[in-house]
Every structure is written in C-alpha cells, then in structure tokens.
Design an enzyme around this catalytic site. Structure first.
Site, mmCIF file in Angstrom:
data_model
loop_
_atom_site.group_PDB
_atom_site.id
_atom_site.type_symbol
_atom_site.label_atom_id
_atom_site.label_comp_id
_atom_site.label_asym_id
_atom_site.label_seq_id
_atom_site.Cartn_x
_atom_site.Cartn_y
_atom_site.Cartn_z
ATOM 1 N N ARG A 15 1.169 -1.208 0.025
ATOM 2 C CA ARG A 15 0.029 0.098 -0.524
ATOM 3 C C ARG A 15 0.412 1.332 -0.140
ATOM 4 O O ARG A 15 1.179 1.833 -1.022
ATOM 5 C CB ARG A 15 -0.919 -0.154 0.844
ATOM 6 N N HIS A 209 9.709 7.177 8.092
ATOM 7 C CA HIS A 209 10.279 7.182 6.585
ATOM 8 C C HIS A 209 12.055 7.846 6.550
ATOM 9 O O HIS A 209 12.181 8.257 7.799
ATOM 10 C CB HIS A 209 9.466 8.688 5.843
ATOM 11 N N CYS A 240 4.332 9.673 0.228
ATOM 12 C CA CYS A 240 2.720 9.655 0.186
ATOM 13 C C CYS A 240 2.772 11.373 -1.142
ATOM 14 O O CYS A 240 3.211 11.282 -1.394
ATOM 15 C CB CYS A 240 2.468 10.150 1.257
ATOM 16 N N ASN A 249 9.515 4.682 3.074
ATOM 17 C CA ASN A 249 9.970 4.296 4.030
ATOM 18 C C ASN A 249 10.541 3.921 4.643
ATOM 19 O O ASN A 249 11.869 3.050 3.640
ATOM 20 C CB ASN A 249 8.407 3.712 4.298
HETATM 21 P P1 HMG Z 1 -13.666 14.170 -2.063
HETATM 22 O O1 HMG Z 1 -12.861 14.650 -3.869
HETATM 23 O O2 HMG Z 1 -13.300 15.456 -0.817
HETATM 24 O O3 HMG Z 1 -14.678 13.206 -1.628
HETATM 25 O O4 HMG Z 1 -12.324 13.345 -1.118
HETATM 26 P P2 HMG Z 1 -16.284 13.311 -2.085
HETATM 27 O O5 HMG Z 1 -16.416 12.833 -0.828
HETATM 28 O O6 HMG Z 1 -16.794 14.795 -2.192
HETATM 29 O O7 HMG Z 1 -16.156 12.182 -3.210
HETATM 30 C C1 HMG Z 1 -15.703 12.657 -4.701
HETATM 31 C C2 HMG Z 1 -15.768 11.450 -5.399
HETATM 32 O O8 HMG Z 1 -14.598 10.783 -4.460
HETATM 33 C C3 HMG Z 1 -16.579 11.181 -5.724
HETATM 34 O O9 HMG Z 1 -17.090 10.688 -6.747
HETATM 35 C C4 HMG Z 1 -16.720 9.909 -4.404
HETATM 36 O O10 HMG Z 1 -17.491 8.301 -4.577
HETATM 37 C C5 HMG Z 1 -15.349 9.513 -4.764
HETATM 38 P P3 HMG Z 1 -17.526 11.544 -8.311
HETATM 39 O O11 HMG Z 1 -18.329 11.687 -7.542
HETATM 40 O O12 HMG Z 1 -16.963 12.418 -8.313
HETATM 41 O O13 HMG Z 1 -16.992 10.365 -9.327
HETATM 42 N N1 HMG Z 1 -15.032 8.947 -2.968
HETATM 43 C C6 HMG Z 1 -14.373 7.451 -2.868
HETATM 44 N N2 HMG Z 1 -13.980 6.441 -4.391
HETATM 45 C C7 HMG Z 1 -13.880 5.893 -3.190
HETATM 46 N N3 HMG Z 1 -13.152 4.855 -2.476
HETATM 47 C C8 HMG Z 1 -13.856 5.991 -1.301
HETATM 48 C C9 HMG Z 1 -14.399 7.299 -1.916
HETATM 49 N N4 HMG Z 1 -14.730 8.397 -0.868
HETATM 50 C C10 HMG Z 1 -15.050 8.838 -2.480
HETATM 51 N N5 HMG Z 1 -13.349 5.495 -0.357
HETATM 52 C C11 HMG Z 1 -11.103 11.895 -0.156
HETATM 53 C C12 HMG Z 1 -11.977 12.882 -0.094
HETATM 54 C C13 HMG Z 1 -10.702 11.131 1.150
HETATM 55 C C14 HMG Z 1 -11.897 9.998 -1.399
HETATM 56 C C15 HMG Z 1 -10.011 11.838 -1.117
HETATM 57 O O14 HMG Z 1 -9.549 12.924 -0.192
HETATM 58 C C16 HMG Z 1 -8.978 10.239 -1.053
HETATM 59 O O15 HMG Z 1 -9.347 9.369 -1.165
HETATM 60 N N6 HMG Z 1 -7.815 10.737 -0.155
HETATM 61 C C17 HMG Z 1 -6.545 9.486 -0.005
HETATM 62 C C18 HMG Z 1 -5.656 10.384 -0.072
HETATM 63 C C19 HMG Z 1 -4.446 8.970 0.445
HETATM 64 O O16 HMG Z 1 -4.805 7.616 -0.467
HETATM 65 N N7 HMG Z 1 -3.100 8.979 0.435
HETATM 66 C C20 HMG Z 1 -2.227 8.322 0.632
HETATM 67 C C21 HMG Z 1 -2.531 7.561 2.047
HETATM 68 S S1 HMG Z 1 -2.241 8.630 3.842
HETATM 69 C C22 HMG Z 1 -0.458 8.125 3.415
HETATM 70 O O17 HMG Z 1 0.046 7.726 2.777
HETATM 71 C C23 HMG Z 1 0.200 8.357 5.247
HETATM 72 C C24 HMG Z 1 0.612 7.361 5.949
HETATM 73 O O18 HMG Z 1 1.624 6.196 4.768
HETATM 74 C C25 HMG Z 1 1.476 7.666 7.401
HETATM 75 C C26 HMG Z 1 2.152 8.195 7.198
HETATM 76 O O19 HMG Z 1 3.196 7.512 6.403
HETATM 77 O O20 HMG Z 1 3.356 9.826 7.854
HETATM 78 C C27 HMG Z 1 -0.507 6.766 6.334
HETATM 79 MG MG MG Z 2 4.094 6.158 4.702
#
Ligand code: HMG
Ligand code: MG
Length: 300
Positions: A15, A209, A240, A249
C-alpha cells in the site's frame, strides 16, 4: 531501559510502498508481492487502500485485489479506509481489518483527505463504530508527527491530541507517522513521551520514513522507550503522494537487520526478505532502497 524482547512488523509495502508509483503495477504482481511477504514470516501486511481512484490511481484495483487475495492463517491484511464509502467497499470484499488515517497537521489533512483534522475525526467515528459492529479491527494513523511538508513544525501536544481521539473512538493501535522523515531521536522521544500521557505504550506503533537517513536511529530511540510495533516497507518503497519530497518508508530489511543485531525477535526470514525486496524492485524497474538488502545479497 525498556527495550521489548520482540517486535511486530507491519509491512506497508503493497500500500504505502506502491501508492506513489506512477506506472500502474499489475494486480497480479501486487498479489505475488503480498504472498512472498507472508512467506517471509510477516504477520501483518497492509494490502491496499479503498480511497478515491482520482486521488490515488495506483490503488484503483483494491476490490479486485482483495477478491483474489489468498489469505494465510495467522496473517492480517489491513486496508486503508478514509470514509464510509471506503469502509463499505472494503467490507464487501471481506476485509477483516481497516486503518483510518488522520494527521497532526491541518495543512496536510486538507491536502491528503480534503478536510480539517476535526472533520476527519467526525468522519472516522461512524466508520470505527460500523467496523466494530462488523467485527472488523481498526488501526489509526497519525501523519506528520515530527513535521509537515506544508506547515513545518508540529507540536507533540497536537500529535497526542489526535492519537488520543483515535484511540478513544476505538482504534486498537495508533501508528505515529514521520511522513516526511524529518525526525531525529530526541524529537522522537519527546513526541512519544507526549503521546503516552494519553495512549498506552502497548497501543503505539512507529512509522518512520528514511528521507534524511534517520529512520533506523529513530526506530532505535522509539524501541528503547518501549514501542514494540514498527511499520516498514519492503525495499524501502514508497512515499506519500501528498507529501512532496517524501522518499521511501524505512526498508523492512533494514529494520529486521537492526532487530537481529539487538537480539529482538521479529519472526521474519531476513534472506527471503532481501530476495523479495530485490524481486519487487526489479519488477518495478528500480534499485532496492534497502542497504541491508543490497549488502546481504551481494555477499551470496
Ligand atoms: P473528496 O473529493 O473530498 O471526496 O475526497 P467526496 O466525498 O467529495 O467525493 C468525491 C468523489 O470521490 C466522488 O466520486 C466519490 O464517490 C469518490 P465522483 O462522484 O466524483 O465520481 N469517493 C471515493 N471513491 C472511492 N473510494 C472512496 C471514496 N470516497 C469518495 N473511499 C477522499 C476525499 C478522502 C475520498 C480523498 O481525499 C481520498 O481518497 N484521499 C486519499 C489520499 C490517500 O490515499 N493518501 C495516501 C494515504 S495516507 C499516507 O500515505 C500516510 C500514511 O502512510 C502515514 C505516514 O506515512 O505518515 C498513512
Ligand atoms: Mg508512510
């Protein structure tokens, strides 16, 4: 000194490791990676993320991957979930553990999940409640615990506040993420001291990281304070997409090498791990980011 005798490693390569790759990695390769990691002895392997495919295209095959995943007894395959939509999709394909992901930085929260910290916690509460009803375990992430790419310094008290909110809503473990790798050992200890005022040590994990080469030093410092769970990524893959400049990482091979030297149990076969790191690096057309992995294989 409270060094644990053994640690649990949470492998986040499939992931966190792959989410930043520009080229789409075929689902079959992701599945083989997960299977190889399980064969190395890893007991927790974060498999994928049920996030918006517009935000993170690499995770668009999450449902397909979970449907095809061959689960081994005794291995947990958590998936990232940002909201109810993600939770429902994960539940529909048999996820038994999820992770919600918040941040200790307002700016990062906006960039990563498009809402404030308070809004994110409000969004996670029904997800955690629904997961508990469905007997699904929930892990909680806090990103940017030692610094943010947008706002700079992050106060340990803010990290403690967000960690406590996630713990109080029912997350069984809180993973503290140095998302951009700016931490050093003293800062790591101070942050953990602040968090343990609110969350028991046994419920904490470290997620470091290696951007500035400090991950192993920080893990060492965290270990000596009593942290016994560490997240890491095979071959040091990752970063990220919403943290510009965040390199990989910490490599799982490097963490296992460190633990082996300290006499701390991981249950992981280091040579098989190094070979897996080499294999996935080759598959995605890059050099392994693990120094230990490279050195171990060069000797053979
Ligand atoms: P948004 O645009 O504010 O969401 O995104 P929305 O609710 O307004 O929906 C917009 C569109 O997204 C809609 O589709 C929804 O259906 C769809 P449309 O009508 O435009 O076709 N949607 C989804 N589709 C699939 N799965 C879902 C989902 N939710 C809404 N769950 C949202 C808000 C949270 C969805 C977006 O910002 C997002 O997906 N963000 C994820 C970002 C991400 O994955 N970042 C990396 C992970 S975090 C990380 O790496 C750090 C970590 O490793 C720790 C560290 O390293 O420190 C954890
Ligand atoms: Mg990470």
């Amino acid at each position: 000194m409270v060094r644990p005798r053994g640690v649990r490693i949470v492998e986040v390569g499939p992931r966190d490791g792959l989410q930043n790759e520009k080229q789409l990695v075929p689902t079959a390769i992701k599945l083989e990676l997960i299977s190889r990691l399980a064969a190395c002895g890893l007991k927790t392997i974060e498999a994928t993320a049920f996030v918006s495919p517009k935000w993170v295209p690499q995770m668009a095959d999450s449902a397909e991957l979970m449907r095809a995943l061959e689960r081994r007894d005794g291995v947990s395959y958590p998936v990232l979930v940002p909201n109810m939509k993600g939770f429902e999709a994960a539940l529909a394909v048999g996820a038994q553990e999820i992770a919600v992901f918040g941040a200790a930085s307002e700016a990062f929260s906006q960039k990563n999940i498009n809402c404030s910290i308070a809004e994110s916690l409000d969004r996670f509460r029904p997800v955690v409640a629904a997961a508990q009803t469905a007997n699904v375990k929930v892990r909680g992430y806090v990103s940017c615990v030692l610094g943010c790419p947008y706002q700079g310094a992050v106060a340990p008290a803010t990290v403690a506040e967000v960690a406590a909110a996630l713990y109080d809503m029912g997350c069984y473990e809180i993973s503290l993420g140095d998302t951009i790798g700016v931490g050093t050992p003293d800062a790591t200890r101070a942050m953990i001291d602040a968090v343990t005022q609110r969350v028991p040590m046994a419920r904490l994990a470290g997620h470091f990281h290696d951007t500035y080469g400090m991950a192993v030093a920080n893990i060492s410092a965290a270990l000596e304070t009593g942290v016994a769970v560490f997240d890491s990524s095979i071959a040091g893959l990752g970063g990220c997409p919403y943290a510009a400049g965040a390199s990989g990482n910490v490599a799982t091979e490097d963490v296992v090498w460190l633990m082996r030297g300290l006499g701390v149990e991981t249950g992981v076969d280091l040579v098989a791990l190094a070979q897996t790191g080499e294999w996935i690096s080759h598959r995605i057309g890059r050099e392994t980011g693990s120094k230990a992995g490279r050195a171990l294989l060069a000797k053979r």
